[in-house]
Design an enzyme around this catalytic site. Sequence first.
Site, PDB file in Angstrom:
ATOM      1  N   ASP A  20      80.309   1.709  -3.398  1.00 48.44           N
ATOM      2  CA  ASP A  20      81.347   1.863  -4.388  1.00 48.44           C
ATOM      3  C   ASP A  20      81.880   0.319  -4.952  1.00 48.44           C
ATOM      4  O   ASP A  20      81.479  -0.393  -4.540  1.00 48.44           O
ATOM      5  CB  ASP A  20      82.654   2.597  -3.865  1.00 48.44           C
ATOM      6  CG  ASP A  20      83.389   3.400  -5.116  1.00 48.44           C
ATOM      7  OD1 ASP A  20      83.127   3.006  -6.135  1.00 48.44           O
ATOM      8  OD2 ASP A  20      83.987   4.293  -4.912  1.00 48.44           O
TER       9      ASP A  20
HETATM   10  C1  BGC Z   1      85.281   4.802  -7.929  1.00 52.56           C
HETATM   11  C2  BGC Z   1      83.863   5.284  -7.940  1.00 52.56           C
HETATM   12  C3  BGC Z   1      83.156   5.345  -9.544  1.00 52.56           C
HETATM   13  C4  BGC Z   1      83.037   3.819  -9.577  1.00 52.56           C
HETATM   14  C5  BGC Z   1      82.268   3.475 -10.855  1.00 52.56           C
HETATM   15  C6  BGC Z   1      84.996   3.371  -8.470  1.00 52.56           C
HETATM   16  O1  BGC Z   1      86.215   2.846  -8.549  1.00 52.56           O
HETATM   17  O2  BGC Z   1      85.767   4.802  -6.555  1.00 52.56           O
HETATM   18  O3  BGC Z   1      83.906   6.966  -7.818  1.00 52.56           O
HETATM   19  O4  BGC Z   1      81.917   5.930  -9.499  1.00 52.56           O
HETATM   20  O5  BGC Z   1      84.204   3.168  -9.714  1.00 52.56           O
HETATM   21  O6  BGC Z   1      83.002   3.459 -12.000  1.00 52.56           O
END
Ligand code: BGC
Length: 745
Positions: A283
């Site tokens: 993530d």
């Molecule tokens: C989130 C993810 C997301 C990623 C990219 C993160 O803050 O937890 O779910 O896909 O950002 O935007």
Amino acid sequence: MKRTKYLFLSAILVLAVGCSPKKAGTIGADASVESRVEALLSQMTLAEKIGQMNQVSAGGDVAGYAEAVRKGQVGSILNEVDPVKLNEFQRLAVEESRLGIPILVGRDVIHGFHTVFPIPLGLAATFDPALVECGARIAALEATSQGVRWTFSPMLDIARDPRWGRIAEGSGEDTYLDSRMAVAMVRGYQGTELDSTSMAACVKHFVGYGAAEGGRDYNSTFLTERQLRNIYLPPFEAAIKAGAMTLMTSFNDNDGVPSTGNAFVLKQVLRDEWGFDGLVVTDWNSMGEMINHGFGEDRKDVAEKAVNAGVDMDMMTFGFLSHLEELVKSGAVKESTIDNAVRNILRVKILLGLFENPYVDVEAAKAVQYAPEHLAAAQKTAEESAILLKNDGILPLRGKGRILVTGPLADAPYEQLGTWAFDGQKEHSVTPLKALQERFPGQVNFVPGLMYSREKRQNFNDVVAAARAADVVLAFLGEEAILSGEAHSLADLNLMGSQSDLLAALKATGKPVVAVIMAGRPLTIERDLPNVDALLYSFHPGTMGGPALANLLTGEANPSGKTPVTFLRTVGQAPLYYNHNMTGRPYNGETLLEDIEEGAAQTSLGNTSYYLDYGAYPLFPFGFGLSYTTFAYSQPSLDKTEYGVNDKIKISFTLSNAGKYKGTEVAQVYVRDLVGSLTRPVKELKYFERVELNPGESRDLTFELPVSDLAFFGLDGEKKVEAGAFHLWVAGNSNTGEPVHFSVK
Ligand code: BGC
């Protein structure tokens, strides 16, 4: 906007977008793909390999990243959706980098791209995987036409605590429902055959993220291996068996181990047990956050831990780019580990056809966005996702009286899109006000009462005067989109601002009041129920929320949504979910606070598992939802009383539409395993089906439940069906019906 056109289009929708099942298994690479992977890998320098493992958020900045792309340091970008810029990025990669490897472009396409569908929790409320699959296909058509070939969806985190803001982004509290939705979304995004409209799915967040302590986002989780295996992991396994090409690690640590450094889940479970050969991405900076967790000293340390735990691609920590080369040289990371990661990345790129087709047709992409059949599908999905929680008979609206439309969500084109809808444009939203004005020309008076959901106001004289002059009041309430989703946890789940006061003031006029709640979570609305004659809970319904709700309010569509999560009476009940384990003192309706005398003697006898002040039950149980008609279930009968583990249980029952309207019921099958090697849940959903019936129609139905679906990870750690006695219910929600008995030998 012509309503009839949408109705017609929704009817032909399933045929138009085509949603047939994809075969189960790994991501589908064959020997020819593997030999292409190996041929490419053999030409790559260590630096080029590491470059493939790097993902950057390149929004807008082609020039800024051009040199890195040319050097082969950018395997993937996220947060750029402009097709002109994406074509340029691909040109730099394909034509100006040494090996010409195209870029994998990712984006959070969570519930639609431009055409926004209901939030995922609303999608789950449809209990309609086929429709959800169609929605995901539409999202893929729109996004891939602009060059986005990878979505960070579906989010499969089981969420049993509505304080957690990201409950909006998943399918709620139930493992089986989540698994069905997971498979539907993967099939929809990727398509039945991989082609240029396939958008790789990314199942996230692996794993346990939704179990954050107290519902506080990013917080620790303490899930045992058995809880993981029986509750949190199955949706991921189902999605991977359906062909999901990628997976994202989660932010949380579980019992002290951050997911991005957790070899047990990333290697043993995912790779060794499930045979996953797709790509694992972190993530956003979750590798870097392992330093904050105190799980690593610095970026080099966490890069080593993440790659050795099984991470292939780094989203925005730049730990791989900065440190992997020296880690390989020092022997802390084997080059074979890097090779495997790069194989996983190249495999996805080849399967998506990116090498053959890196560019998109910018003009053609325009025509795909907000296509009429996409809007029709969004509308139909919003209709199916709304849950009728109360109806004293006022709905559907009859006659053509004077209608007061009020409330902060009545005309809020941005808010109705809900959380994580980055590409949906509010200019395309059709609000309830707009839809109702079109439906009832000259009859709708709009007095907002509150301009936004958190507004506090002392008097509602203007709204009250307008209510007195109306025949019916429609109040659109709920949460602004920003109040749920990532990092938006809440400790108080009542309607915010003065919304409850508004309802009370409206009720006091004596006019019938219908409330529609658009929110990102199940709010605690017990105090509001006495002030409404009917209540429709629509979550955030997306672009076409207005026409969908207008259809439901007028009876052109009949509500069929069911709660995908338990609705609490008060937030202090959280976490409360239907499939809790059997306790030693099951609730049997004994002493409540008012029954306890002052100075009462100390005793625990007679008390059971519940709250003295709020009892044991929620406001609405899982699986609950009313219709304008009523459904009657016969007692189910089974084809046998005793089954072998390889048998299928044939469950027969009659479902009748006993009311005046055509309607659809979600018939649900629940099972209880009476005695196990472990304490078992009081009930578990094992199957459901939507059944449409005409007024007065009765249908004999037979559902088949494989006995193998009763398997669980027991005391010995093995997944199996344990012999013994079971109860089985077929019912319209998780808190009703009489069980039938069977046993497994
Ligand atoms: C989130 C993810 C997301 C990623 C990219 C993160 O803050 O937890 O779910 O896909 O950002 O935007």
